[in-house]
Design a protein around this motif. Structure first.
Motif, short mmCIF file in Angstrom:
data_model
loop_
_atom_site.label_atom_id
_atom_site.label_comp_id
_atom_site.label_asym_id
_atom_site.label_seq_id
_atom_site.Cartn_x
_atom_site.Cartn_y
_atom_site.Cartn_z
N ALA A 1 -7.77 -4.50 4.38
CA ALA A 1 -7.35 -5.42 3.31
C ALA A 1 -5.90 -5.84 3.51
CB ALA A 1 -7.53 -4.75 1.97
N LYS A 2 -5.56 -7.01 2.94
CA LYS A 2 -4.18 -7.48 3.00
C LYS A 2 -3.31 -6.74 1.97
CE LYS A 2 -5.32 -12.16 4.61
NZ LYS A 2 -5.22 -13.63 4.31
N PHE A 3 -3.92 -6.38 0.87
CA PHE A 3 -3.18 -5.66 -0.17
C PHE A 3 -4.14 -4.75 -0.94
CE2 PHE A 3 -4.74 -9.48 -2.26
CZ PHE A 3 -5.23 -8.99 -3.47
N VAL A 4 -3.54 -3.87 -1.70
CA VAL A 4 -4.30 -2.99 -2.58
C VAL A 4 -3.60 -2.96 -3.95
CG1 VAL A 4 -5.26 -1.51 -0.77
CG2 VAL A 4 -3.05 -0.94 -1.80
N ASN A 5 -4.38 -2.70 -4.96
CA ASN A 5 -3.84 -2.48 -6.30
C ASN A 5 -3.82 -0.97 -6.58
OD1 ASN A 5 -3.45 -5.23 -7.24
ND2 ASN A 5 -5.68 -5.41 -7.20
N LYS B 1 -5.99 5.28 -9.06
CA LYS B 1 -7.01 4.59 -8.27
C LYS B 1 -6.31 3.61 -7.34
CE LYS B 1 -10.77 4.80 -11.67
NZ LYS B 1 -11.75 3.99 -12.45
N VAL B 2 -6.88 3.45 -6.14
CA VAL B 2 -6.42 2.45 -5.18
C VAL B 2 -7.61 1.55 -4.87
CG1 VAL B 2 -5.44 2.03 -2.90
CG2 VAL B 2 -4.72 4.04 -4.21
N VAL B 3 -7.47 0.26 -5.20
CA VAL B 3 -8.57 -0.70 -5.04
C VAL B 3 -8.08 -1.84 -4.12
CG1 VAL B 3 -10.17 -2.24 -6.23
CG2 VAL B 3 -9.37 -0.14 -7.36
N ASP B 4 -8.91 -2.21 -3.10
CA ASP B 4 -8.46 -3.26 -2.17
C ASP B 4 -8.67 -4.65 -2.75
OD1 ASP B 4 -11.15 -3.88 -1.89
OD2 ASP B 4 -11.35 -2.98 0.10
N ASP B 5 -8.32 -5.67 -1.96
CA ASP B 5 -8.36 -7.05 -2.43
C ASP B 5 -9.76 -7.56 -2.69
OD1 ASP B 5 -9.11 -7.03 0.20
OD2 ASP B 5 -7.59 -8.44 0.90
N ALA B 6 -10.75 -6.85 -2.20
CA ALA B 6 -12.14 -7.23 -2.44
C ALA B 6 -12.72 -6.47 -3.64
CB ALA B 6 -12.98 -6.98 -1.20
N LYS C 1 0.81 -4.21 -7.36
CA LYS C 1 0.14 -4.71 -6.16
C LYS C 1 0.99 -4.34 -4.95
CE LYS C 1 -1.05 -9.07 -3.86
NZ LYS C 1 -1.03 -10.56 -3.97
N LEU C 2 0.32 -3.77 -3.92
CA LEU C 2 1.04 -3.34 -2.72
C LEU C 2 0.50 -4.11 -1.51
CD1 LEU C 2 2.94 -1.45 -1.13
CD2 LEU C 2 1.05 0.20 -1.03
N ASP C 3 1.39 -4.92 -0.92
CA ASP C 3 1.03 -5.60 0.33
C ASP C 3 1.09 -4.58 1.46
OD1 ASP C 3 0.70 -8.12 -0.89
OD2 ASP C 3 2.87 -8.50 -0.75
N LEU C 4 -0.03 -4.44 2.15
CA LEU C 4 -0.11 -3.41 3.18
C LEU C 4 0.61 -3.86 4.46
CD1 LEU C 4 -3.84 -2.28 2.77
CD2 LEU C 4 -1.75 -1.14 1.92
N GLN C 5 1.39 -2.93 5.00
CA GLN C 5 2.05 -3.13 6.28
C GLN C 5 1.17 -2.51 7.37
OE1 GLN C 5 4.84 -4.92 6.51
NE2 GLN C 5 4.84 -5.13 4.26
#
Length: 224
Positions: free
Chosen positions: A126-130, A195-200, A167-171
């Motif tokens: 994913a590009k980011f996660v919440n 909880k960590v949930v991806d962009d989908a 929101k965390l943009d993943l490096q």
């Protein structure tokens, strides 16, 4: 002339005699007679004062000899009641021995973990996660600090009963997320669910922590 003088002397003498008789009559002493009634009165005086007899028109209070006075027991142990004083020390001893009776996991649940908790690493494209979190127990004022790759993202977060986060943009590579317990609230320990949930909308990871003050929980998201 002589007759008149004689009559004067006789009259004067008679007055003097009458005066002396009156004086003698008035100076007659009457001997005191001791009354038997006074002796009897002394003999029959009551041995104890009568509480019902008014004194100077004031009624004296009645005193009862059968007063039941409440008695308060003295205790060296405050308000605690024990059949045996040794029970007090036994209870205190048991409390001090609790850490020896409980398992490590039980102690962490009761007092909070005193060592950093690692909840694993997870791969994601994913590009980011919440990243969201909340107090999963009683809301008692737990506060945390959130760090990403050792940089402080949120210095002080007050945990409530509802989820909140960022929101965390993943490096590329490792993305380390730390949750540092700044306190233990009113009831302790510092308790939270994250909880960590991806962009989908896919759940990457979720877990709970019970931390002592100054201890952190860590999760790593590896971007492929």
């Amino acid at each position: 002339m002589r007759l008149y003088f004689s009559f004067f002397i006789l009259f004067t003498f008679s007055l003097s005699t009458h005066a002396q008789v009156d004086v003698k009559k008035k100076s007659i002493a009457i001997p005191a007679v001791k009354s038997k009634d006074s002796v009897d009165a002394i003999l029959f005086l009551p041995s104890k004062p009568n509480s019902n007899t008014p004194i100077n028109n004031i009624n004296t209070p009645r005193v009862s000899n059968n007063l039941n006075m409440p008695q308060k027991e003295f205790s060296m142990f405050g308000g605690e009641k024990f059949g045996n004083p040794g029970e007090l020390y036994e209870n205190r001893l048991n409390k001090s021995l609790d850490p020896l009776k409980l398992s490590k996991q039980e102690l962490e649940l009761k007092n909070g973990s005193t060592t950093d908790q690692y909840f694993g690493d997870f791969k994601s494209k994913a590009k980011f996660v919440n990243v969201v979190y909340r107090d999963h127990g009683y809301v008692d004022g737990d506060i945390i600090q959130v760090l990403v790759n050792d940089d402080v993202i949120h210095a002080r977060v007050y945990l409530t009963g509802g989820f909140k986060g960022f929101k965390l943009d993943l490096q590329p590579g490792f993305n380390k997320i730390d949750f540092l317990a700044l306190n233990q609230g009113e009831s302790g320990p510092n308790t939270a669910e994250f909880k960590v949930v991806d962009d989908a909308g896919t759940l990457v990871s979720s877990n709970r922590w019970n931390l002592a003050t100054g201890v952190k929980a860590t999760i790593i998201v590896v971007k492929e």
